[in-house]
Design a protein around this motif. Structure first.
Motif, PDB file in Angstrom:
ATOM      1  N   ARG A   1      10.732  25.230   3.645  1.00 38.09           N
ATOM      2  CA  ARG A   1      11.197  24.334   4.890  1.00 38.09           C
ATOM      3  C   ARG A   1       9.762  23.590   5.347  1.00 38.09           C
ATOM      4  O   ARG A   1       8.714  24.313   5.173  1.00 38.09           O
ATOM      5  N   TYR A   2       9.775  22.674   6.010  1.00 42.26           N
ATOM      6  CA  TYR A   2       8.481  21.744   6.274  1.00 42.26           C
ATOM      7  C   TYR A   2       8.380  21.773   7.757  1.00 42.26           C
ATOM      8  O   TYR A   2       9.416  21.328   8.422  1.00 42.26           O
TER       9      TYR A   2
ATOM     10  N   ARG B   1       2.092  22.343   8.354  1.00 39.18           N
ATOM     11  CA  ARG B   1       0.611  21.471   7.966  1.00 39.18           C
ATOM     12  C   ARG B   1       0.646  20.374   9.215  1.00 39.18           C
ATOM     13  O   ARG B   1       1.767  20.039   9.598  1.00 39.18           O
ATOM     14  N   GLY B   2      -0.427  19.591   8.789  1.00 41.94           N
ATOM     15  CA  GLY B   2      -0.590  18.390   9.958  1.00 41.94           C
ATOM     16  C   GLY B   2       0.436  16.970   9.497  1.00 41.94           C
ATOM     17  O   GLY B   2       0.936  16.959   8.054  1.00 41.94           O
ATOM     18  N   ARG B   3       0.755  16.278  10.685  1.00 40.31           N
ATOM     19  CA  ARG B   3       1.293  15.203  10.297  1.00 40.31           C
ATOM     20  C   ARG B   3       0.551  14.443   9.339  1.00 40.31           C
ATOM     21  O   ARG B   3       1.429  13.254   8.697  1.00 40.31           O
ATOM     22  N   ASP B   4      -0.401  14.366   8.801  1.00 40.19           N
ATOM     23  CA  ASP B   4      -1.047  13.415   8.183  1.00 40.19           C
ATOM     24  C   ASP B   4      -0.574  13.811   6.744  1.00 40.19           C
ATOM     25  O   ASP B   4      -0.866  12.772   5.761  1.00 40.19           O
ATOM     26  N   LEU B   5      -0.060  14.727   6.531  1.00 39.03           N
ATOM     27  CA  LEU B   5       0.624  15.141   5.151  1.00 39.03           C
ATOM     28  C   LEU B   5       2.143  15.216   5.103  1.00 39.03           C
ATOM     29  O   LEU B   5       2.781  15.268   4.024  1.00 39.03           O
ATOM     30  N   GLU B   6       2.634  14.510   6.177  1.00 38.79           N
ATOM     31  CA  GLU B   6       4.136  14.213   6.123  1.00 38.79           C
ATOM     32  C   GLU B   6       4.650  13.356   5.108  1.00 38.79           C
ATOM     33  O   GLU B   6       5.617  13.761   4.490  1.00 38.79           O
ATOM     34  N   ALA B   7       4.066  12.481   5.082  1.00 37.95           N
ATOM     35  CA  ALA B   7       4.672  11.296   3.917  1.00 37.95           C
ATOM     36  C   ALA B   7       4.457  11.858   2.617  1.00 37.95           C
ATOM     37  O   ALA B   7       5.013  11.797   1.685  1.00 37.95           O
TER      38      ALA B   7
ATOM     39  N   CYS C   1       0.905  -1.232  -0.033  1.00 43.83           N
ATOM     40  CA  CYS C   1       0.052  -0.001   0.002  1.00 43.83           C
ATOM     41  C   CYS C   1       0.675   1.314  -0.141  1.00 43.83           C
ATOM     42  O   CYS C   1       2.060   1.157   0.280  1.00 43.83           O
ATOM     43  N   ASP C   2       0.245   2.402  -0.479  1.00 42.94           N
ATOM     44  CA  ASP C   2       0.806   3.603  -0.227  1.00 42.94           C
ATOM     45  C   ASP C   2       0.723   3.976   1.382  1.00 42.94           C
ATOM     46  O   ASP C   2       0.189   3.371   1.883  1.00 42.94           O
ATOM     47  N   PRO C   3       1.460   5.174   1.418  1.00 49.24           N
ATOM     48  CA  PRO C   3       1.369   5.687   2.730  1.00 49.24           C
ATOM     49  C   PRO C   3       0.250   5.957   3.398  1.00 49.24           C
ATOM     50  O   PRO C   3      -0.204   6.084   4.590  1.00 49.24           O
ATOM     51  N   ASP C   4      -0.919   6.285   2.484  1.00 46.09           N
ATOM     52  CA  ASP C   4      -2.308   6.370   2.828  1.00 46.09           C
ATOM     53  C   ASP C   4      -3.071   5.277   3.002  1.00 46.09           C
ATOM     54  O   ASP C   4      -4.437   5.256   3.143  1.00 46.09           O
ATOM     55  N   GLY C   5      -2.484   4.109   2.641  1.00 48.95           N
ATOM     56  CA  GLY C   5      -3.211   2.893   3.075  1.00 48.95           C
ATOM     57  C   GLY C   5      -3.803   2.472   1.698  1.00 48.95           C
ATOM     58  O   GLY C   5      -4.552   1.265   1.546  1.00 48.95           O
ATOM     59  N   ALA C   6      -3.666   3.052   0.468  1.00 49.45           N
ATOM     60  CA  ALA C   6      -4.349   2.873  -0.842  1.00 49.45           C
ATOM     61  C   ALA C   6      -3.337   1.857  -1.493  1.00 49.45           C
ATOM     62  O   ALA C   6      -2.207   1.839  -1.154  1.00 49.45           O
TER      63      ALA C   6
END
Ligand code: GLU
Length: 286
Positions: free
Chosen positions: A242-243, A218-224, A119-124
Motif C-alpha cells: 500500500r502507498y 514516501r514523499g509526494r515527489d515520488l507519487e508519479a 515530457c515525463d512526470p519529472d519534466g524530462a
C-alpha cells in the motif's frame, strides 16, 4: 505484521524533509504495531559516499530512531537486480538504448520523430523510442563492442503483457482508496543505467518485495513513479504494498528542500544547538 521502510540515498546529508519522512514512517509503524526498516539506496556509484551513509546513521540515531539489522545496502545486491533485468530482457520487455541525454533532447526538440513534444512526470523529455526496434545483429555488435547503453522498458509491450489497467491502494489516516495508475506517462523508462544493472525503479520494487514491505510511505515527489512501480511489480509478479505519499517540506521561499539546493541539514541544526525534541515538535511528532 505491517512492515515499512525509510530508504534514503546517501548522496548528501539528511535535511528536515528526510527527518519528516523518517519520523512519519516510524510513527506509523508504531501505531500499526509493525516495524520500520532502514534501506540505503546507494546504486549511484558516483554520488553515493560512505561518509553520507555514516551521516545518515548518525542523524537518525540522534533523532532517536533505531532500525532492525542488517540494514540493506542496494550496492551489495547488483546480482539480484541483474537477474530481474535479464528476466525482462528475455521476455523482450526491455531493450538497450545507446542514446545520450543530449541526443534525446535534440531529437525531441527537433520533432524528428514526428511525435508530440512531451515530457515525463519529472519534466524530462519523453524518450522518442529511437532504439526500440534496433537491428538485432547491430545491437549485439554494439554491446559486444562495449558501447555504453541503458536498458529501457518497452512500455507498450509491458502493458500488452501485464494488461493495461493498473492501480494501487493508497492509504492515509482516514482510510484506504484505490488509485488508478498510468505507467505509459513515463514512456520507455530507464530500468538499468549505463553503469549499474538497475535504476531506482527496478531496485526499489525488487527490494520492497525482498524486504516484504507492506506499506510504502514516501514523499509526494515520488507519487508519479508509483505508476511505473506497479507495472514492474505486475511484470515481475511481485506483491504490491500500500502507498502513502506525504507532502514535502518547503523552505521560506516555498521551494522544496533539497540537497542540491543546499538546504540546511540536520547536522547543521544539531551544530546550531537545536535538539531532537525541538525537531520532532517542529515536524508535528512531539
Ligand atoms: N531513495 C529515494 C530518495 O532518497 C527514496 C525512495 C523511496 O522511498 O521509494 O529519494
Amino acid at each position: 505484521m505491517p512492515r515499512l521502510r525509510f530508504a534514503p540515498s546517501p548522496n548528501g546529508r539528511l535535511h528536515l524533509g528526510h527527518a519528516y519522512s523518517a519520523l512519519l514512517n516510524a510513527d506509523l509503524a508504531r501505531r500499526m504495531g509493525g516495524i520500520c526498516r532502514l534501506r540505503i539506496e546507494d546504486i549511484d556509484p558516483a554520488r553515493s559516499k560512505p561518509d553520507f551513509i555514516d551521516g545518515i546513521r548518525t542523524d537518525l540515531a540522534w533523532l532517536g530512531l533505531t532500525y532492525p539489522e542488517p540494514v540493506r545496502h542496494q550496492s551489495r545486491h547488483m546480482a539480484a537486480y541483474r537477474t530481474a533485468l535479464e528476466n525482462l530482457i528475455a521476455r523482450r520487455l526491455a531493450y538497450p538504448c545507446f542514446c545520450s541525454r543530449g541526443q534525446i533532447r535534440t531529437r525531441v526538440a527537433s520533432g524528428a520523430v514526428g511525435g508530440e513534444r512531451s515530457c515525463d512526470p519529472d519534466g524530462a523529455p519523453l524518450y522518442p523510442g529511437t532504439c526500440r526496434n534496433g537491428d538485432p545483429g547491430a545491437v549485439a555488435d554494439r554491446i559486444a563492442h562495449g558501447d555504453p547503453h541503458t536498458w529501457r522498458l518497452d512500455v507498450a509491450a509491458a502493458l500488452r503483457c501485464a494488461g493495461a489497467a493498473h492501480g494501487y491502494v493508497a492509504f492515509d489516516d482516514s482510510g484506504e482508496r484505490r488509485v488508478g495508475a498510468d505507467p505509459a506517462r513515463w514512456g520507455d523508462a530507464v530500468i538499468a543505467r549505463r553503469d549499474v544493472p538497475t535504476s531506482y525503479h527496478l531496485a526499489v520494487v525488487h527490494d520492497d518485495a525482498v524486504e516484504e514491505i507492506t506499506h510504502v510511505v514516501r514523499g509526494r515527489d515520488l507519487e508519479a513513479a508509483t505508476d511505473l512501480h506497479v507495472l514492474l511489480q505486475a511484470l515481475l509478479e511481485l506483491p504490491q504494498p500500500r502507498y502513502r505519499h506525504h507532502s514535502l517540506m518547503r523552505d521560506a521561499g516555498g521551494e522544496k528542500l533539497a540537497k542540491s539546493r543546499g538546504s540546511q541539514t540536520l547536522a547543521d541544526l544539531r551544530q546550531a544547538g537545536v535538539t531532537p525534541e525541538a525537531i520532532r515538535a517542529r515536524l508535528g511528532f512531539a
